[in-house]
Design a protein around this motif. Structure first.
Motif, short mmCIF file in Angstrom:
data_model
loop_
_atom_site.label_atom_id
_atom_site.label_comp_id
_atom_site.label_asym_id
_atom_site.label_seq_id
_atom_site.Cartn_x
_atom_site.Cartn_y
_atom_site.Cartn_z
N ASN A 136 42.64 30.28 43.22
CA ASN A 136 42.68 31.65 43.72
C ASN A 136 42.39 32.66 42.61
OD1 ASN A 136 43.31 30.84 46.33
ND2 ASN A 136 45.52 30.91 45.96
N HIS A 137 42.94 32.42 41.43
CA HIS A 137 42.71 33.33 40.32
C HIS A 137 41.24 33.32 39.90
CE1 HIS A 137 47.19 33.50 38.92
NE2 HIS A 137 46.91 34.39 39.84
N LEU A 138 40.62 32.15 39.89
CA LEU A 138 39.21 32.07 39.52
C LEU A 138 38.34 32.80 40.54
CD1 LEU A 138 38.91 28.36 38.27
CD2 LEU A 138 38.90 30.45 36.89
N ASN A 139 38.73 32.74 41.80
CA ASN A 139 37.99 33.47 42.84
C ASN A 139 38.08 34.98 42.61
OD1 ASN A 139 36.89 31.38 44.31
ND2 ASN A 139 38.62 31.23 45.73
N ILE A 140 39.26 35.44 42.22
CA ILE A 140 39.43 36.87 41.95
C ILE A 140 38.57 37.28 40.76
CG2 ILE A 140 41.08 38.64 41.21
CD1 ILE A 140 43.26 37.09 42.73
N LEU A 141 38.57 36.46 39.73
CA LEU A 141 37.79 36.77 38.53
C LEU A 141 36.30 36.82 38.84
CD1 LEU A 141 39.62 34.54 35.89
CD2 LEU A 141 39.72 37.03 36.07
N SER A 142 35.84 35.92 39.69
CA SER A 142 34.41 35.90 40.02
C SER A 142 33.96 37.16 40.75
CB SER A 142 34.09 34.66 40.89
OG SER A 142 34.74 34.75 42.15
N GLY A 143 34.90 37.86 41.35
CA GLY A 143 34.57 39.09 42.07
C GLY A 143 34.61 40.34 41.20
N LEU A 144 35.00 40.17 39.92
CA LEU A 144 35.07 41.31 39.00
C LEU A 144 33.81 41.39 38.15
CD1 LEU A 144 38.77 40.92 37.74
CD2 LEU A 144 37.93 42.44 39.54
N LYS A 145 33.18 42.54 38.14
CA LYS A 145 31.96 42.71 37.36
C LYS A 145 32.26 43.09 35.91
CE LYS A 145 28.95 43.97 41.23
NZ LYS A 145 27.98 44.97 41.75
N SER A 146 33.39 43.72 35.68
CA SER A 146 33.75 44.16 34.33
C SER A 146 34.35 43.02 33.53
CB SER A 146 34.76 45.32 34.41
OG SER A 146 35.31 45.58 33.14
N ILE A 147 33.75 42.74 32.37
CA ILE A 147 34.28 41.70 31.49
C ILE A 147 35.67 42.09 30.99
CG2 ILE A 147 33.97 40.53 29.27
CD1 ILE A 147 30.96 40.70 29.71
N ILE A 155 39.25 40.00 31.31
CA ILE A 155 40.12 39.67 30.18
C ILE A 155 41.53 40.15 30.44
CG2 ILE A 155 40.58 40.14 27.74
CD1 ILE A 155 37.55 40.21 27.32
N GLU A 156 41.66 41.36 30.97
CA GLU A 156 42.98 41.92 31.26
C GLU A 156 43.73 41.08 32.30
OE1 GLU A 156 42.20 45.91 32.43
OE2 GLU A 156 41.77 46.61 30.38
N LYS A 157 43.00 40.60 33.29
CA LYS A 157 43.61 39.76 34.33
C LYS A 157 44.08 38.43 33.74
CE LYS A 157 43.57 42.06 38.20
NZ LYS A 157 44.84 42.38 38.90
N LYS A 158 43.26 37.83 32.90
CA LYS A 158 43.63 36.56 32.28
C LYS A 158 44.88 36.72 31.42
CE LYS A 158 38.86 34.84 32.12
NZ LYS A 158 37.71 34.52 31.25
N ALA A 159 44.94 37.81 30.65
CA ALA A 159 46.12 38.07 29.82
C ALA A 159 47.35 38.30 30.69
CB ALA A 159 45.86 39.29 28.93
N GLU A 160 47.16 38.91 31.85
CA GLU A 160 48.27 39.18 32.77
C GLU A 160 48.79 37.90 33.41
OE1 GLU A 160 48.85 41.23 37.19
OE2 GLU A 160 47.22 41.93 35.89
N TRP A 161 47.88 37.00 33.77
CA TRP A 161 48.27 35.78 34.49
C TRP A 161 48.72 34.65 33.57
CZ3 TRP A 161 43.05 36.11 37.55
CH2 TRP A 161 43.17 37.06 38.55
N LEU A 162 48.24 34.64 32.35
CA LEU A 162 48.50 33.51 31.44
C LEU A 162 49.98 33.15 31.33
CD1 LEU A 162 46.97 31.51 29.67
CD2 LEU A 162 47.19 33.13 27.76
N PRO A 163 50.91 34.11 31.21
CA PRO A 163 52.33 33.74 31.10
C PRO A 163 52.85 32.93 32.28
CG PRO A 163 52.01 36.01 30.41
CD PRO A 163 50.71 35.56 31.01
#
Length: 273
Positions: free
Chosen positions: A63-74, A78-86
């Motif tokens: 699900n997270h990868l699907n959300i990332l694929s829909g974001l055009k801004s790099i 990055i902000e989403k990955k840092a938010e989800w990583l914990p």
């Protein structure tokens, strides 16, 4: 979903039972049983996932990868990955506790996220585990694990010398990570340049070696000027610490004159005695 949950619970119980049995065995018999446990590494990894309190982690990652694929801004990615990583830290620790292990693409994705989020220590820990267990990068990535982590980290450290200095020991671990792995020369040059920057002030001799290695792998590594300045600094330091030959040569005649009685006052005093 109910059947899947039951299967996971059963595998968790079986893994825990096997581990307890292994711990209670006579030490002379543990080796053979350990070999059997490695045959069920995937089951143990799933148990570690359940024990870490991160159920359905693959679905969460999907699900997270699907959300990332829909974001055009790099930057947003990055902000989403840092938010989800914990959210995955318990899962990561559970995975790293079991080795050998089969391919774990979810874990490799988390290593990539850690790189993007500048959590270098976590990224290198996972990378060391991934390389040790011969895991491969997810589909779509052309670089090897070692090459990817080396280049991602090196570029950040080169851009921020203070960060490089704070992570000098980690940079050395990254260099070790790439030993024996397929990495293009330009990337090896980057990590050696980063090491040179990290050691430039505190360990200049080691920094010289690092810069020379960088230029050996890539003459255009961008640290030739740094190397020249560092070597000049070391020469000046060496000259300052050595005795002044000119002063020494002047001191000798003065001493000889005194020894020969060239001082008139001294000669007159002796004559009066």
């Amino acid at each position: 979903m109910k059947m899947n949950s039951m299967r996971q619970h059963r595998e968790k119980m079986l893994a825990e039972k096997a581990l307890k049995k292994q711990q209670s065995l006579d030490p002379r018999k543990r080796q053979n049983t350990a070999v059997n446990l490695t045959d069920h590494a995937e089951t143990i990894v799933q148990a570690a996932e359940a024990l870490a309190g991160v159920p359905n982690v693959e679905l969460r990652m999907f699900n997270h990868l699907n959300i990332l694929s829909g974001l055009k801004s790099i930057q947003e990615r990055i902000e989403k990955k840092a938010e989800w990583l914990p959210e995955y830290l318990g899962y990561i620790e559970g995975c790293l506790a079991v080795s050998p292990a089969p391919q774990n693409t979810t874990l490799v994705h988390l290593m990539i996220w850690a790189c993007d989020a500048n959590d270098f220590e976590l990224a290198v820990r996972i990378a060391e585990y991934v390389v040790l267990n011969d895991m491969v990068m997810p589909e779509g990535y052309t670089r090897t694990t070692a090459e990817f982590v080396t280049e991602q980290c090196a570029e950040v450290f080169i851009d921020d010398m203070d960060l490089a200095i704070a992570n000098a020991s980690l940079i050395e671990r990254i260099i070790s990570l790439g030993e024996g792995e397929q990495i293009v020369d330009e990337v090896r040059a980057k990590i050696y340049r980063a090491l040179g920057d990290a050691l430039n002030q505190a360990q200049p001799m080691e920094a010289v070696t690092a810069y020379k290695n960088a230029l050996r792998y890539n003459p255009k590594a961008g640290c030739k000027k740094d190397l020249d300045q560092l070597e000049k600094r070391l020469r000046l330091t060496a000259n300052e610490s050595s005795p002044d030959a000119t002063v020494g040569s002047q001191a000798v005649p003065t001493a000889n004159q005194n020894a020969d009685g060239a001082d008139p006052a001294s000669t007159d005093a002796k004559a009066k005695e």
